[in-house]
Scaffold this active site. Structure first.
Site, short mmCIF file in Angstrom:
data_model
loop_
_atom_site.label_atom_id
_atom_site.label_comp_id
_atom_site.label_asym_id
_atom_site.label_seq_id
_atom_site.Cartn_x
_atom_site.Cartn_y
_atom_site.Cartn_z
N CYS A 124 2.33 -8.91 -9.06
CA CYS A 124 2.15 -7.58 -9.65
C CYS A 124 3.39 -6.77 -9.30
O CYS A 124 4.44 -7.34 -9.01
CB CYS A 124 0.85 -6.92 -9.18
SG CYS A 124 0.75 -6.66 -7.40
N ASN B 132 2.66 -5.61 -4.91
CA ASN B 132 2.08 -6.67 -4.06
C ASN B 132 1.19 -6.10 -2.95
O ASN B 132 1.11 -6.64 -1.86
CB ASN B 132 3.18 -7.57 -3.45
CG ASN B 132 2.65 -8.86 -2.81
OD1 ASN B 132 3.22 -9.35 -1.84
ND2 ASN B 132 1.56 -9.41 -3.31
N CYS C 282 -1.96 -4.27 -4.26
CA CYS C 282 -3.29 -4.04 -4.88
C CYS C 282 -3.76 -5.27 -5.66
O CYS C 282 -4.67 -5.98 -5.23
CB CYS C 282 -3.25 -2.84 -5.82
SG CYS C 282 -2.82 -1.28 -5.01
N ARG C 283 -3.17 -5.52 -6.84
CA ARG C 283 -3.73 -6.53 -7.75
C ARG C 283 -3.43 -7.97 -7.35
O ARG C 283 -4.34 -8.81 -7.33
CB ARG C 283 -3.20 -6.29 -9.18
CG ARG C 283 -3.69 -5.02 -9.80
CD ARG C 283 -2.89 -4.66 -11.02
NE ARG C 283 -1.52 -4.25 -10.67
CZ ARG C 283 -0.57 -3.99 -11.53
NH1 ARG C 283 -0.81 -4.10 -12.83
NH2 ARG C 283 0.62 -3.61 -11.12
N SER C 284 -2.15 -8.28 -7.06
CA SER C 284 -1.86 -9.70 -6.78
C SER C 284 -2.47 -10.15 -5.44
O SER C 284 -2.91 -11.30 -5.34
CB SER C 284 -0.36 -10.01 -6.87
OG SER C 284 0.40 -9.24 -5.98
N ASP D 272 -2.99 -1.41 -13.40
CA ASP D 272 -2.66 -0.96 -12.06
C ASP D 272 -3.71 0.04 -11.56
O ASP D 272 -3.88 1.10 -12.16
CB ASP D 272 -1.28 -0.30 -12.14
CG ASP D 272 -0.77 0.09 -10.78
OD1 ASP D 272 -1.54 0.00 -9.81
OD2 ASP D 272 0.40 0.48 -10.69
P1 4NP Z 1 0.12 -3.24 -7.41
O1 4NP Z 1 -0.07 -1.64 -7.41
O2 4NP Z 1 1.32 -3.52 -8.30
O3 4NP Z 1 -1.15 -3.74 -8.01
O4 4NP Z 1 0.33 -3.64 -5.98
C1 4NP Z 1 0.92 -0.74 -7.05
C2 4NP Z 1 1.13 -0.43 -5.73
C3 4NP Z 1 2.10 0.50 -5.39
C4 4NP Z 1 2.85 1.12 -6.37
C5 4NP Z 1 2.63 0.79 -7.69
C6 4NP Z 1 1.68 -0.13 -8.04
N1 4NP Z 1 3.80 2.07 -6.01
O5 4NP Z 1 4.45 2.64 -6.92
O6 4NP Z 1 4.05 2.34 -4.80
#
Ligand code: 4NP
Length: 175
Positions: A19, A22, A24-26, A140
């Site tokens: 994602c 790294n 939340c989703r992955s 997201d």
């Molecule tokens: P992820 O979510 O891609 O599912 O881990 C996010 C976590 C942090 C951020 C964006 C998306 N951020 O902008 O800090």
């Protein structure tokens, strides 16, 4: 990363979930897939990474961890890291959560043969979309509430089962 090897039922594969951050989703996908597939004979290595390094070295978001715990996945640990070029050599499948992640991966894949797909390209019964990125995206959940994390969990459970069906079908064809 464990070496993937041939087994009586087919060649094992290494799988990387990807994602943006790294956290939340992955990691959710990795934790769920570990739980479902860790002892599967066709799965060798499972890991996750982000296309960005904003959170490198940090543990998963607390909402990812609480969602996993609520579903009795209590042994998951991970430190965020950014995808590297070596990942395209080490992993057979790099499975992106959304179309931005997918595009970023395809941009750096070059001529390496690793399969780069949306995780949601794998549908029920192991059917793969004809077009790369033609499947369902995992939105997201970072800026939303905890419900978004439950939705991610429900999606990655479905996609994990479909992906395993696909791997099993594909290995049967190779034998
Ligand atoms: P992820 O979510 O891609 O599912 O881990 C996010 C976590 C942090 C951020 C964006 C998306 N951020 O902008 O800090």
């Amino acid at each position: 990363m464990p070496a993937s090897k041939s087994t009586p039922t087919g060649r094992q594969v290494n799988v990387l979930f990807v994602c943006l951050g790294n956290i939340c989703r992955s990691p959710m996908a990795e934790g769920v897939f570990q739980n479902i597939a860790a002892s599967h004979p066709l799965i060798a290595g499972i890991d996750s990474a982000g296309t960005a390094a904003y959170h490198a070295g940090e543990g998963p978001d607390s909402r990812t961890m609480s969602t996993l715990r609520r579903h009795n996945i209590t042994n998951y640990e991970h430190a965020a890291r950014k995808v590297t070029k070596q990942d395209f050599l080490d992993f057979d499948y790099l499975l992106a959560m959304d179309k931005h992640n997918l595009r970023d991966l395809l941009d750096v894949r070059g001529s390496v043969v690793a399969e780069v797909r949306l995780f949601g390209d794998f549908g029920p019964g192991g059917v793969l979309t004809e077009r790369v990125g033609g499947g369902e995206v995992v939105q997201d959940p970072y800026y939303g509430g905890v419900n978004g994390f439950e939705e991610v969990y429900q999606q990655v459970i479905r996609f994990s089962k479909s992906f395993l069906d696909y791997v099993e079908k594909n290995q049967d064809l190779e034998n």
